[in-house]
Motif scaffolding. Sequence first.
Motif, short mmCIF file in Angstrom:
data_model
loop_
_atom_site.label_atom_id
_atom_site.label_comp_id
_atom_site.label_asym_id
_atom_site.label_seq_id
_atom_site.Cartn_x
_atom_site.Cartn_y
_atom_site.Cartn_z
N VAL A 16 46.95 14.80 25.44
CA VAL A 16 47.89 15.61 24.48
C VAL A 16 47.25 17.42 25.80
CG1 VAL A 16 48.90 17.06 22.78
CG2 VAL A 16 49.03 14.42 22.53
N ARG A 17 45.90 17.18 25.58
CA ARG A 17 46.41 18.29 26.64
C ARG A 17 45.46 17.87 27.60
NH1 ARG A 17 43.07 21.96 28.15
NH2 ARG A 17 41.30 23.45 27.22
N ALA A 18 46.75 17.65 28.64
CA ALA A 18 46.59 17.26 29.36
C ALA A 18 46.74 18.54 30.81
CB ALA A 18 47.76 16.43 30.24
N TRP A 19 47.71 19.37 30.97
CA TRP A 19 48.18 20.91 31.20
C TRP A 19 46.71 21.55 31.12
CZ3 TRP A 19 50.31 18.67 35.42
CH2 TRP A 19 51.02 17.26 34.78
N GLU A 20 45.83 22.84 31.69
CA GLU A 20 44.87 23.36 31.81
C GLU A 20 46.02 25.24 31.99
OE1 GLU A 20 42.18 23.08 34.54
OE2 GLU A 20 41.53 21.37 34.05
N LYS A 21 45.56 25.70 31.19
CA LYS A 21 46.69 27.06 31.55
C LYS A 21 46.77 27.69 33.19
CE LYS A 21 45.44 32.55 30.60
NZ LYS A 21 44.39 33.14 30.60
N LEU A 22 46.16 27.28 34.41
CA LEU A 22 45.80 27.88 35.31
C LEU A 22 47.64 27.34 35.79
CD1 LEU A 22 45.17 28.53 38.08
CD2 LEU A 22 43.92 26.87 38.50
N ASP A 23 47.44 25.57 35.03
CA ASP A 23 48.53 24.41 35.90
C ASP A 23 49.67 25.25 34.94
OD1 ASP A 23 47.18 23.00 36.85
OD2 ASP A 23 46.92 21.65 34.38
N HIS A 24 49.22 25.92 33.45
CA HIS A 24 51.24 26.57 32.96
C HIS A 24 50.86 28.50 33.64
CE1 HIS A 24 51.95 24.12 29.54
NE2 HIS A 24 50.20 24.49 29.81
N GLU A 25 50.26 28.55 34.04
CA GLU A 25 50.53 29.38 35.36
C GLU A 25 51.47 29.52 36.96
OE1 GLU A 25 47.20 31.33 35.67
OE2 GLU A 25 46.68 32.63 33.83
N ILE A 26 50.90 28.10 37.06
CA ILE A 26 51.92 28.00 38.72
C ILE A 26 53.05 27.26 38.01
CG2 ILE A 26 52.03 26.25 40.42
CD1 ILE A 26 48.30 26.24 40.61
N PHE A 27 53.33 27.15 37.11
CA PHE A 27 54.80 25.82 36.66
C PHE A 27 55.50 27.04 36.13
CE2 PHE A 27 52.63 22.52 34.71
CZ PHE A 27 52.15 21.65 35.52
#
Length: 148
Positions: A16-27
């Motif tokens: 469930v915790r697949a994406w990190e905060k950095l990934d969300h910023e990139i998205f």
Amino acid sequence: MRVFNLLVLALLCVAVRAWEKLDHEIFELYDNVKRNEVTSDWYELLGIEPKASVDDISRAYRQLSKKYHPDKLRRLTTAQNTKETKRFQRLSLVVNILRDKESRKRYNFFRKNGVPAWRGTAYLYRRWRPGFAIVVCGLFVFAACVQY
């Protein structure tokens, strides 16, 4: 059997915790650039090659900042100035991600493999939060389904 269930539950919690905060910023930035710019590729946006060095990125940013910096755009109307200011902010965020080695590595991964369509509930919840009426209606529907 019980140990197996706990093991499956533990693995699901990690998944469930697949994406990190950095990934969300990139998205978020990817969606913003795709929606407002001609290209969704950040390297094309800056006019550089994907293998460009940090100095090349800084040089390209300096050139674009001369064109889009809010202080240079005083002659434009308020609506145009706001649009160009937002473009300058997007460029600044893109450059900050591409200058950082780890962030650039993550962006290149998503650039190569594609940005995922499903990004997790936390990402969607930050973009849209249901109102009180929708939550109450959802609870009524859930209670009606559970009843039968």
